[in-house]
Design a protein around this motif. Structure first.
Motif, PDB file in Angstrom:
ATOM      1  N   LEU A  60       2.545   1.816  -3.424  1.00 14.91           N
ATOM      2  CA  LEU A  60       1.615   2.279  -4.457  1.00 14.91           C
ATOM      3  C   LEU A  60       1.125   3.704  -4.223  1.00 14.91           C
ATOM      4  O   LEU A  60       0.681   4.365  -5.168  1.00 14.91           O
ATOM      5  CB  LEU A  60       0.416   1.326  -4.525  1.00 14.91           C
ATOM      6  CG  LEU A  60       0.714  -0.098  -5.002  1.00 14.91           C
ATOM      7  CD1 LEU A  60      -0.515  -0.976  -4.871  1.00 14.91           C
ATOM      8  CD2 LEU A  60       1.199  -0.087  -6.449  1.00 14.91           C
ATOM      9  N   THR A  61       1.188   4.182  -2.990  1.00 18.65           N
ATOM     10  CA  THR A  61       0.589   5.482  -2.681  1.00 18.65           C
ATOM     11  C   THR A  61       1.601   6.555  -2.289  1.00 18.65           C
ATOM     12  O   THR A  61       1.256   7.734  -2.245  1.00 18.65           O
ATOM     13  CB  THR A  61      -0.438   5.353  -1.538  1.00 18.65           C
ATOM     14  OG1 THR A  61       0.205   4.789  -0.381  1.00 18.65           O
ATOM     15  CG2 THR A  61      -1.592   4.432  -1.958  1.00 18.65           C
ATOM     16  N   LYS A  62       2.842   6.161  -2.001  1.00 17.70           N
ATOM     17  CA  LYS A  62       3.843   7.128  -1.557  1.00 17.70           C
ATOM     18  C   LYS A  62       5.102   6.960  -2.394  1.00 17.70           C
ATOM     19  O   LYS A  62       5.776   5.925  -2.331  1.00 17.70           O
ATOM     20  CB  LYS A  62       4.152   6.929  -0.073  1.00 17.70           C
ATOM     21  CG  LYS A  62       2.929   7.078   0.829  1.00 17.70           C
ATOM     22  CD  LYS A  62       3.273   6.815   2.289  1.00 17.70           C
ATOM     23  CE  LYS A  62       2.036   6.943   3.173  1.00 17.70           C
ATOM     24  NZ  LYS A  62       2.346   6.675   4.597  1.00 17.70           N
ATOM     25  N   SER A  63       5.426   7.985  -3.173  1.00 16.17           N
ATOM     26  CA  SER A  63       6.552   7.891  -4.103  1.00 16.17           C
ATOM     27  C   SER A  63       7.878   7.679  -3.383  1.00 16.17           C
ATOM     28  O   SER A  63       8.757   6.959  -3.882  1.00 16.17           O
ATOM     29  CB  SER A  63       6.622   9.157  -4.965  1.00 16.17           C
ATOM     30  OG  SER A  63       6.811  10.312  -4.165  1.00 16.17           O
ATOM     31  N   PHE A  93       0.829  -1.205   0.000  1.00 16.82           N
ATOM     32  CA  PHE A  93       0.000   0.000   0.000  1.00 16.82           C
ATOM     33  C   PHE A  93       0.866   1.259   0.000  1.00 16.82           C
ATOM     34  O   PHE A  93       0.579   2.228  -0.702  1.00 16.82           O
ATOM     35  CB  PHE A  93      -0.932   0.005   1.217  1.00 16.82           C
ATOM     36  CG  PHE A  93      -2.028  -1.007   1.144  1.00 16.82           C
ATOM     37  CD1 PHE A  93      -3.008  -0.934   0.161  1.00 16.82           C
ATOM     38  CD2 PHE A  93      -2.085  -2.050   2.054  1.00 16.82           C
ATOM     39  CE1 PHE A  93      -4.019  -1.871   0.096  1.00 16.82           C
ATOM     40  CE2 PHE A  93      -3.095  -2.996   1.993  1.00 16.82           C
ATOM     41  CZ  PHE A  93      -4.066  -2.908   1.016  1.00 16.82           C
ATOM     42  N   HIS A  94       1.935   1.251   0.783  1.00 15.90           N
ATOM     43  CA  HIS A  94       2.822   2.404   0.846  1.00 15.90           C
ATOM     44  C   HIS A  94       3.591   2.591  -0.462  1.00 15.90           C
ATOM     45  O   HIS A  94       3.805   3.719  -0.915  1.00 15.90           O
ATOM     46  CB  HIS A  94       3.793   2.258   2.012  1.00 15.90           C
ATOM     47  CG  HIS A  94       3.128   2.293   3.348  1.00 15.90           C
ATOM     48  ND1 HIS A  94       3.725   1.845   4.506  1.00 15.90           N
ATOM     49  CD2 HIS A  94       1.889   2.723   3.712  1.00 15.90           C
ATOM     50  CE1 HIS A  94       2.893   1.989   5.524  1.00 15.90           C
ATOM     51  NE2 HIS A  94       1.784   2.519   5.063  1.00 15.90           N
ATOM     52  N   HIS A 118       8.422   6.003  -0.581  1.00 14.53           N
ATOM     53  CA  HIS A 118       8.501   4.592  -0.208  1.00 14.53           C
ATOM     54  C   HIS A 118       8.832   3.729  -1.426  1.00 14.53           C
ATOM     55  O   HIS A 118       9.615   2.777  -1.337  1.00 14.53           O
ATOM     56  CB  HIS A 118       7.182   4.131   0.416  1.00 14.53           C
ATOM     57  CG  HIS A 118       6.942   4.669   1.788  1.00 14.53           C
ATOM     58  ND1 HIS A 118       6.704   5.991   2.034  1.00 14.53           N
ATOM     59  CD2 HIS A 118       6.920   4.045   2.992  1.00 14.53           C
ATOM     60  CE1 HIS A 118       6.525   6.187   3.336  1.00 14.53           C
ATOM     61  NE2 HIS A 118       6.652   5.022   3.937  1.00 14.53           N
ATOM     62  N   ASN A 119       8.219   4.067  -2.549  1.00 20.20           N
ATOM     63  CA  ASN A 119       8.456   3.303  -3.773  1.00 20.20           C
ATOM     64  C   ASN A 119       9.923   3.387  -4.190  1.00 20.20           C
ATOM     65  O   ASN A 119      10.558   2.376  -4.539  1.00 20.20           O
ATOM     66  CB  ASN A 119       7.552   3.844  -4.879  1.00 20.20           C
ATOM     67  CG  ASN A 119       7.630   3.012  -6.157  1.00 20.20           C
ATOM     68  OD1 ASN A 119       8.035   1.857  -6.125  1.00 20.20           O
ATOM     69  ND2 ASN A 119       7.253   3.606  -7.267  1.00 20.20           N
TER      70      ASN A 119
END
Length: 269
Positions: A180-183, A177-178, A185-186
């Motif tokens: 996919l939603t936080k650049s 989830f992180h 973290h990605n």
């Protein structure tokens, strides 16, 4: 080019053999082939398949599906949960299974009703590395069945199912989830995996230490400087992976539509 999607309606109570027959029928009727090129099992798809109860025994449906996939396609991509995921829940259900094993042991001096109590608590999480975790949907809290594995077990069970070769790699180390939603973290997830896969263990440790230093406002020199990552690739992967991605290939010949070469799959009844 156009991409056509076909949806096959399943049944939560269907046996793996029933699903296998439908899959082979669909491949034959829709694509006019006896075998698919590849099967893709996404984020925890197989991990959340519970066992089925046959008489008083529990049958591992995950292994049964792998055996079907080995007949159905030439390759398989599987994203599977590791033992680094839901650690607290894993520990809880492991303790319950250990208690149940002790209650069922030869001593026979357990309090009345304890075995039934433990089985109610375990539900279907009776097999090693299986457990439940809570999922919130709107205002309702539900329990999700899940299983964990390690890279050695994942490779062994896929090859036992009929795949000739299996490669297991780290899929992610941060929550999906992180990612996919936080650049941020990605990017961090991709950077650490790249460094570890390249054998740059100290560089990966330095990046993480810098992050801890900034977030906790601790001087970098005060953090641990001894190695934290195992230098053996498989041990390092089991140390950091939250999910694995396994890529398997099989050299078996294609099967006829409807099941294994000798007919339909052997059924569990």
């Amino acid at each position: 080019d156009n991409v056509e999607l076909y949806f096959l309606l399943g049944d939560a109570l269907a046996t793996p053999a029933d699903v296998g027959d439908k899959l082979f029928e669909a491949v034959g009727q829709v694509f006019k082939r006896s075998r698919a090129d590849i099967i893709v099992c996404g984020w925890g798809t197989v991990s959340c398949i519970p066992p089925i109860i046959v008489g008083k025994a529990y049958v591992d449906c995950q292994i049964a599906f792998f055996e079907i996939f080995a007949r159905l396609a030439r390759g398989l991509h599987n994203v599977v949960s590791s033992r680094n995921n839901h650690i607290v829940q894993q520990r809880h259900y492991r303790v319950l299974r250990d208690l149940l094993a002790e209650v069922e042991g030869p001593r026979g001096d357990s309090p009345p009703g304890l075995e039934a109590f433990l089985r109610r608590k375990l539900q279907l999480a009776v097999m090693p590395d299986s457990y439940y975790y809570e999922v919130k949907h709107d205002r309702e809290v539900m329990k999700m069945f899940y299983t964990a594995t390690d890279s050695t077990t994942e490779k062994a069970r896929l090859q036992k199912a009929g795949f000739a070769s299996t490669e297991v790699r780290t899929c992610n180390i941060i929550n999906f989830f992180h990612i996919l939603t936080k650049s941020t973290h990605n990017k961090l997830n991709a950077a650490i995996i790249h460094l570890l896969d390249s054998g740059k263990y100290y560089e990966a440790q330095y990046v993480l230490s810098r992050g801890v230093s900034l977030v906790r406002k601790i001087p970098l020199k005060n953090l641990r400087t001894t190695p934290i990552f195992a230098h053996a690739f498989r041990q390092q992967m089991d140390q950091v992976a939250r999910y694995y991605i396994s890529t398997s290939r099989t050299e078996q010949q294609g099967c006829g539509v409807g099941g294994a070469p000798a007919g339909k799959f052997q059924r569990v009844s």
